[in-house]
Scaffold this active site. Sequence first.
Site, PDB file in Angstrom:
ATOM      1  N   ASN A 135     -34.394  50.836 -45.218  1.00 54.36           N
ATOM      2  CA  ASN A 135     -33.419  49.918 -44.626  1.00 54.36           C
ATOM      3  C   ASN A 135     -32.550  50.566 -43.561  1.00 54.36           C
ATOM      4  O   ASN A 135     -32.071  49.899 -42.658  1.00 54.36           O
ATOM      5  CB  ASN A 135     -32.530  49.312 -45.715  1.00 54.36           C
ATOM      6  CG  ASN A 135     -32.100  50.312 -46.767  1.00 54.36           C
ATOM      7  OD1 ASN A 135     -32.932  51.030 -47.333  1.00 54.36           O
ATOM      8  ND2 ASN A 135     -30.821  50.377 -47.029  1.00 54.36           N
ATOM      9  N   HIS A 191     -32.882  36.617 -48.343  1.00 55.98           N
ATOM     10  CA  HIS A 191     -31.890  36.690 -47.263  1.00 55.98           C
ATOM     11  C   HIS A 191     -32.224  37.765 -46.221  1.00 55.98           C
ATOM     12  O   HIS A 191     -31.542  37.878 -45.211  1.00 55.98           O
ATOM     13  CB  HIS A 191     -30.470  36.858 -47.823  1.00 55.98           C
ATOM     14  CG  HIS A 191     -30.112  38.226 -48.316  1.00 55.98           C
ATOM     15  ND1 HIS A 191     -29.406  39.111 -47.542  1.00 55.98           N
ATOM     16  CD2 HIS A 191     -30.330  38.845 -49.498  1.00 55.98           C
ATOM     17  CE1 HIS A 191     -29.202  40.234 -48.257  1.00 55.98           C
ATOM     18  NE2 HIS A 191     -29.746  40.083 -49.433  1.00 55.98           N
ATOM     19  N   SER A 240     -36.774  39.802 -51.023  1.00 55.13           N
ATOM     20  CA  SER A 240     -35.468  39.149 -51.037  1.00 55.13           C
ATOM     21  C   SER A 240     -35.347  38.153 -49.880  1.00 55.13           C
ATOM     22  O   SER A 240     -35.499  38.537 -48.717  1.00 55.13           O
ATOM     23  CB  SER A 240     -34.378  40.214 -50.921  1.00 55.13           C
ATOM     24  OG  SER A 240     -33.124  39.595 -50.828  1.00 55.13           O
ATOM     25  N   GLY A 250     -33.644  41.251 -54.184  1.00 57.17           N
ATOM     26  CA  GLY A 250     -34.223  42.589 -54.213  1.00 57.17           C
ATOM     27  C   GLY A 250     -33.685  43.447 -55.349  1.00 57.17           C
ATOM     28  O   GLY A 250     -34.458  44.121 -56.052  1.00 57.17           O
ATOM     29  N   THR A 301     -31.955  29.306 -65.788  1.00 57.92           N
ATOM     30  CA  THR A 301     -32.396  28.157 -64.984  1.00 57.92           C
ATOM     31  C   THR A 301     -32.614  28.613 -63.542  1.00 57.92           C
ATOM     32  O   THR A 301     -31.779  29.312 -62.970  1.00 57.92           O
ATOM     33  CB  THR A 301     -31.328  27.038 -65.054  1.00 57.92           C
ATOM     34  OG1 THR A 301     -31.167  26.685 -66.419  1.00 57.92           O
ATOM     35  CG2 THR A 301     -31.744  25.812 -64.246  1.00 57.92           C
ATOM     36  N   CYS A 331     -24.376  47.494 -48.081  1.00 56.86           N
ATOM     37  CA  CYS A 331     -23.820  47.539 -49.444  1.00 56.86           C
ATOM     38  C   CYS A 331     -22.819  48.679 -49.583  1.00 56.86           C
ATOM     39  O   CYS A 331     -21.971  48.660 -50.447  1.00 56.86           O
ATOM     40  CB  CYS A 331     -24.920  47.700 -50.489  1.00 56.86           C
ATOM     41  SG  CYS A 331     -26.565  47.519 -49.870  1.00 56.86           S
TER      42      CYS A 331
HETATM   43  C1  LIG Z   1     -34.647  48.162 -49.181  1.00 52.87           C
HETATM   44  C2  LIG Z   1     -33.753  47.226 -49.913  1.00 52.87           C
HETATM   45  N1  LIG Z   1     -34.010  46.960 -51.206  1.00 52.87           N
HETATM   46  C3  LIG Z   1     -33.230  46.123 -51.922  1.00 52.87           C
HETATM   47  C4  LIG Z   1     -32.143  45.507 -51.357  1.00 52.87           C
HETATM   48  C5  LIG Z   1     -31.294  44.583 -52.203  1.00 52.87           C
HETATM   49  O1  LIG Z   1     -31.642  43.262 -51.980  1.00 52.87           O
HETATM   50  P1  LIG Z   1     -30.655  42.071 -52.455  1.00 52.87           P
HETATM   51  O2  LIG Z   1     -29.526  42.073 -51.488  1.00 52.87           O
HETATM   52  O3  LIG Z   1     -31.502  40.848 -52.370  1.00 52.87           O
HETATM   53  O4  LIG Z   1     -30.256  42.382 -53.844  1.00 52.87           O
HETATM   54  C6  LIG Z   1     -31.832  45.759 -50.013  1.00 52.87           C
HETATM   55  C7  LIG Z   1     -30.618  45.157 -49.400  1.00 52.87           C
HETATM   56  O5  LIG Z   1     -29.986  45.733 -48.553  1.00 52.87           O
HETATM   57  C8  LIG Z   1     -32.665  46.632 -49.278  1.00 52.87           C
HETATM   58  O6  LIG Z   1     -32.419  46.908 -48.001  1.00 52.87           O
END
Ligand SMILES: Cc1ncc(COP(=O)(O)O)c(C=O)c1O
Length: 401
Positions: A163, A213, A211, A74, A249, A336
């Site tokens: 999120n 994960h 993303s 993401g 890659t 994060c």
């Molecule tokens: C809304 C949103 N965008 C982007 C990301 C970032 O994704 P990634 O962890 O794959 O970099 C997150 C991760 O918490 C997210 O919740």
Amino acid sequence: MSLPKVQHYFDHNATTPVCLEVRQALPELSLAWGNPSSIHWGGRAPKNILRDARRDLAKALEVSPLEIIFTSGGSESNNTVIRGLFEYLQVSPYLSKEQKLRHHYMCSTVEHPSVMKAMQHIQALGARVDFIPVNRKGQIDLNFFRQHLSEETALVSVMMANNETGTIFPVQEMAALAHAKGALFHTDAVQAFGKIPVDLAELDVDFASFSGHKFYSVKGAGFLYSKKGSQLSSLIQGGGQERHRRGGTENVLGIGCLGVVARRLPQVKDRAHQLTVLRDYLERRLLNEMNEVTVTAGESLRLPNTSSLVISGADGETLLMSLDIEGYAVSTGAACSSGNPEPSPVLLAMGLSRSEAQNSLRLSLGWETTLQEIDEFVDVLKRVVQRLRSLREDQGDHCHV
Ligand SMILES: Cc1ncc(COP(=O)(O)O)c(C=O)c1O
């Protein structure tokens, strides 16, 4: 560090467990260890993995395989759109007169840091950026958006779903308004994909970020939908991978796993219903059985799995640690920013006070969450909150002595 005896996971917006199908596919995928760019035999199997994953993701989203750019996830996808478009509009020798006038960018005040910081980055390089406010209910200020959108706007970036609170934004309506002014529209669909249906044709966006994960695949692989004809500078310069749109890659193993999950996505609607039932039951119990608990943006359209609570008298960080000891993984804000004692910028931007934001708890359920787990969790939460509140009262009494 020892793990708690029981482990209950209520933090699916931070990351999801790797699903069984992906775990089963990993050994075979790992046999395709060649470089997909090699033209000898070693390149064939990994190249096929990339081709199949691209085809199956495109099918799940009803777009063309050529519109999928594989990335690391993401954050990279979001940066690619914002910084890639800014750079393209700065350096491309092929811009129209009208494109040359576009120096204005917009995003909401509750975007993920990978959007916020990319916007701040291009702002420092000379772009004009407006941040669209969001109210306490998590609703975006469409009047502000309409007033600030203009023929100078290059790009609008608004997430599909938040999120932290799960609120869903009117992306389709906003994309139409942006297009009417000739601006491009990007949506960060990272939290939406796998939880609610994502129909890119209906949304009519130019770019969308995903993303792996966050939808039961492995970390380090995701993708960017880039509508046919869209132009961006590549964020990562390198070999000609991804049709020169992303050097490096490819993460064949991670991308292969994205393909595996894409093949099981048709179940999303059923899962969404099941999650809504569980989440609503959880919130009903908490609101009925506990005092001074509110659901942030509870009255708004939300992701089916997300519940953001303000529990007064219970500091979020302390609550998180107490629940962790009991075996429950929850969050006080975006993962994060965990370890950062500052209250969540998203909740503050919505107008919550510092103390409300500090007393916030995010619960995000997943495909494997059960009703029994929720019942047990509510009982544990009630007990832990009661203890924290009485400790606080004791400390308060002490202070008054
Ligand atoms: C809304 C949103 N965008 C982007 C990301 C970032 O994704 P990634 O962890 O794959 O970099 C997150 C991760 O918490 C997210 O919740």
